[in-house]
Design a protein around this motif. Structure first.
Motif, mmCIF file in Angstrom:
data_model
loop_
_atom_site.group_PDB
_atom_site.id
_atom_site.type_symbol
_atom_site.label_atom_id
_atom_site.label_comp_id
_atom_site.label_asym_id
_atom_site.label_seq_id
_atom_site.Cartn_x
_atom_site.Cartn_y
_atom_site.Cartn_z
ATOM 1 N N SER A 106 0.843 -1.183 0.000
ATOM 2 C CA SER A 106 0.000 0.000 0.000
ATOM 3 C C SER A 106 0.884 1.242 0.000
ATOM 4 O O SER A 106 1.846 1.325 0.754
ATOM 5 C CB SER A 106 -0.902 0.000 1.233
ATOM 6 O OG SER A 106 -1.686 1.161 1.251
ATOM 7 N N ARG A 107 0.534 2.184 -0.849
ATOM 8 C CA ARG A 107 1.283 3.434 -0.914
ATOM 9 C C ARG A 107 0.337 4.522 -1.381
ATOM 10 O O ARG A 107 -0.397 4.353 -2.344
ATOM 11 C CB ARG A 107 2.450 3.282 -1.896
ATOM 12 C CG ARG A 107 3.466 4.396 -1.878
ATOM 13 C CD ARG A 107 4.355 4.285 -0.639
ATOM 14 N NE ARG A 107 5.163 5.454 -0.460
ATOM 15 C CZ ARG A 107 6.482 5.477 -0.610
ATOM 16 N NH1 ARG A 107 7.124 4.399 -0.962
ATOM 17 N NH2 ARG A 107 7.139 6.575 -0.401
ATOM 18 N N THR A 108 0.347 5.656 -0.698
ATOM 19 C CA THR A 108 -0.465 6.805 -1.074
ATOM 20 C C THR A 108 0.433 8.036 -1.036
ATOM 21 O O THR A 108 1.208 8.197 -0.104
ATOM 22 C CB THR A 108 -1.642 6.990 -0.097
ATOM 23 O OG1 THR A 108 -2.417 5.792 -0.089
ATOM 24 C CG2 THR A 108 -2.525 8.143 -0.511
ATOM 25 N N PHE A 109 0.318 8.876 -2.053
ATOM 26 C CA PHE A 109 1.115 10.090 -2.104
ATOM 27 C C PHE A 109 0.391 11.125 -2.950
ATOM 28 O O PHE A 109 -0.533 10.811 -3.694
ATOM 29 C CB PHE A 109 2.523 9.815 -2.664
ATOM 30 C CG PHE A 109 2.527 9.157 -4.014
ATOM 31 C CD1 PHE A 109 2.596 9.915 -5.169
ATOM 32 C CD2 PHE A 109 2.444 7.777 -4.132
ATOM 33 C CE1 PHE A 109 2.593 9.311 -6.416
ATOM 34 C CE2 PHE A 109 2.445 7.163 -5.369
ATOM 35 C CZ PHE A 109 2.527 7.934 -6.514
ATOM 36 N N SER A 110 0.827 12.383 -2.819
ATOM 37 C CA SER A 110 0.253 13.482 -3.590
ATOM 38 C C SER A 110 1.302 14.066 -4.515
ATOM 39 O O SER A 110 2.478 14.154 -4.152
ATOM 40 C CB SER A 110 -0.268 14.575 -2.655
ATOM 41 O OG SER A 110 -1.353 14.083 -1.905
ATOM 42 N N LEU A 111 0.856 14.478 -5.679
ATOM 43 C CA LEU A 111 1.725 15.112 -6.671
ATOM 44 C C LEU A 111 1.414 16.605 -6.711
ATOM 45 O O LEU A 111 0.343 17.037 -6.282
ATOM 46 C CB LEU A 111 1.506 14.467 -8.038
ATOM 47 C CG LEU A 111 1.922 12.994 -8.122
ATOM 48 C CD1 LEU A 111 1.411 12.375 -9.413
ATOM 49 C CD2 LEU A 111 3.423 12.856 -8.018
ATOM 50 N N PRO A 112 2.315 17.422 -7.238
ATOM 51 C CA PRO A 112 2.086 18.862 -7.259
ATOM 52 C C PRO A 112 0.921 19.318 -8.136
ATOM 53 O O PRO A 112 0.361 20.377 -7.911
ATOM 54 C CB PRO A 112 3.397 19.436 -7.817
ATOM 55 C CG PRO A 112 4.405 18.380 -7.621
ATOM 56 C CD PRO A 112 3.670 17.089 -7.661
ATOM 57 N N GLN A 113 0.565 18.526 -9.149
ATOM 58 C CA GLN A 113 -0.474 18.939 -10.092
ATOM 59 C C GLN A 113 -1.507 17.830 -10.248
ATOM 60 O O GLN A 113 -1.188 16.649 -10.100
ATOM 61 C CB GLN A 113 0.188 19.227 -11.450
ATOM 62 C CG GLN A 113 -0.670 19.991 -12.406
ATOM 63 C CD GLN A 113 0.153 20.451 -13.615
ATOM 64 O OE1 GLN A 113 1.362 20.564 -13.549
ATOM 65 N NE2 GLN A 113 -0.535 20.720 -14.709
ATOM 66 N N GLU A 114 -2.756 18.197 -10.544
ATOM 67 C CA GLU A 114 -3.805 17.194 -10.735
ATOM 68 C C GLU A 114 -3.525 16.316 -11.951
ATOM 69 O O GLU A 114 -2.855 16.733 -12.892
ATOM 70 C CB GLU A 114 -5.166 17.879 -10.892
ATOM 71 C CG GLU A 114 -5.667 18.464 -9.598
ATOM 72 C CD GLU A 114 -7.140 18.852 -9.653
ATOM 73 O OE1 GLU A 114 -7.831 18.477 -10.612
ATOM 74 O OE2 GLU A 114 -7.575 19.523 -8.715
ATOM 75 N N ILE A 115 -4.085 15.093 -11.906
ATOM 76 C CA ILE A 115 -3.827 14.084 -12.927
ATOM 77 C C ILE A 115 -5.050 13.921 -13.826
ATOM 78 O O ILE A 115 -6.185 13.929 -13.368
ATOM 79 C CB ILE A 115 -3.493 12.729 -12.264
ATOM 80 C CG1 ILE A 115 -2.292 12.880 -11.339
ATOM 81 C CG2 ILE A 115 -3.275 11.642 -13.287
ATOM 82 C CD1 ILE A 115 -1.043 13.403 -11.994
ATOM 83 N N ASN A 116 -4.798 13.748 -15.112
ATOM 84 C CA ASN A 116 -5.842 13.451 -16.088
ATOM 85 C C ASN A 116 -5.929 11.921 -16.200
ATOM 86 O O ASN A 116 -5.082 11.297 -16.839
ATOM 87 C CB ASN A 116 -5.495 14.088 -17.438
ATOM 88 C CG ASN A 116 -6.564 13.875 -18.475
ATOM 89 O OD1 ASN A 116 -7.440 13.024 -18.328
ATOM 90 N ND2 ASN A 116 -6.500 14.643 -19.544
ATOM 91 N N GLU A 117 -6.943 11.326 -15.591
ATOM 92 C CA GLU A 117 -7.072 9.869 -15.552
ATOM 93 C C GLU A 117 -7.224 9.260 -16.944
ATOM 94 O O GLU A 117 -6.711 8.185 -17.222
ATOM 95 C CB GLU A 117 -8.276 9.445 -14.693
ATOM 96 C CG GLU A 117 -8.221 9.902 -13.267
ATOM 97 C CD GLU A 117 -8.865 11.281 -13.058
ATOM 98 O OE1 GLU A 117 -9.353 11.888 -14.033
ATOM 99 O OE2 GLU A 117 -8.849 11.737 -11.913
ATOM 100 N N ALA A 118 -7.935 9.940 -17.828
ATOM 101 C CA ALA A 118 -8.209 9.410 -19.166
ATOM 102 C C ALA A 118 -6.943 9.233 -20.000
ATOM 103 O O ALA A 118 -6.866 8.332 -20.829
ATOM 104 C CB ALA A 118 -9.204 10.310 -19.892
ATOM 105 N N GLU A 119 -5.959 10.074 -19.793
ATOM 106 C CA GLU A 119 -4.730 10.011 -20.595
ATOM 107 C C GLU A 119 -3.579 9.318 -19.862
ATOM 108 O O GLU A 119 -2.460 9.276 -20.364
ATOM 109 C CB GLU A 119 -4.319 11.416 -21.015
ATOM 110 C CG GLU A 119 -5.306 12.067 -21.964
ATOM 111 C CD GLU A 119 -4.884 13.462 -22.392
ATOM 112 O OE1 GLU A 119 -3.698 13.818 -22.208
ATOM 113 O OE2 GLU A 119 -5.739 14.202 -22.889
ATOM 114 N N SER A 120 -3.833 8.789 -18.676
ATOM 115 C CA SER A 120 -2.800 8.115 -17.889
ATOM 116 C C SER A 120 -2.818 6.625 -18.160
ATOM 117 O O SER A 120 -3.811 6.076 -18.628
ATOM 118 C CB SER A 120 -3.031 8.380 -16.398
ATOM 119 O OG SER A 120 -2.907 9.760 -16.125
ATOM 120 N N SER A 121 -1.700 5.958 -17.854
ATOM 121 C CA SER A 121 -1.615 4.515 -18.082
ATOM 122 C C SER A 121 -0.754 3.858 -17.006
ATOM 123 O O SER A 121 0.004 4.528 -16.305
ATOM 124 C CB SER A 121 -1.029 4.225 -19.468
ATOM 125 O OG SER A 121 0.307 4.700 -19.531
#
Length: 147
Positions: A106-121
């Motif tokens: 299990s791992r949870t973290f935050s990134l500096p910018q929001e993520i576009n789920e549709a274009e991620s893989s």
């Protein structure tokens, strides 16, 4: 910053303390207690960035890709997986010692910018989970009329 780096020595010290605790806990309460103590693991990860995406690599050896669950909520990324234990007992064989058990990652973290789920893989290569997380692009600006 979104990630707090730790040195390899700190990680090794942490593992040594976990093993000491696991051995003491397991000896006092039996091998089932040791399985509970080792149940949750936090995989090591690397994060890189380009102008358009983040690339996250997590070490998850022995975990099938079907067992990995990834959640994306804005800037927050959650990764969970379970590695099942295989029982390969033969007639007349008994277990003397076992360190390999069912493990939950299990791992949870935050990134500096929001993520576009549709274009991620996501893909799994040689026990390494590789996420390509596309950055959400701000929509075109709107014009305001002065009243």
């Amino acid at each position: 910053m979104f990630l707090v780096p730790t040195s390899r020595q700190a990680h090794d010290l942490s593992r040594s303390l976990e093993r000491l605790f696991d051995d003491s806990f397991g000896n006092a309460f039996g091998s089932d207690a040791r399985d509970v103590a080792q149940a949750l693991r936090s995989p090591a990860l690397d994060v890189t960035e380009t102008d358009h995406a983040y690339t996250v690599k997590l070490d998850m050896p022995g975990v099938p890709k079907e067992a990995v669950k990834i959640t994306v909520e804005g800037r927050r990324i959650g990764i969970e997986a379970e590695q099942a234990q295989t029982e390969e007992k033969k007639d007349g064989e008994r277990v003397l010692y076992r360190e390999r058990s069912v493990a939950r990652f299990s791992r949870t973290f935050s990134l500096p910018q929001e993520i576009n789920e549709a274009e991620s893989s996501a893909r799994m290569e040689h026990g390494v989970l590789i996420l390509t997380l596309a950055k959400r692009v701000a929509k075109g600006g709107a014009r305001l009329t002065v009243n």
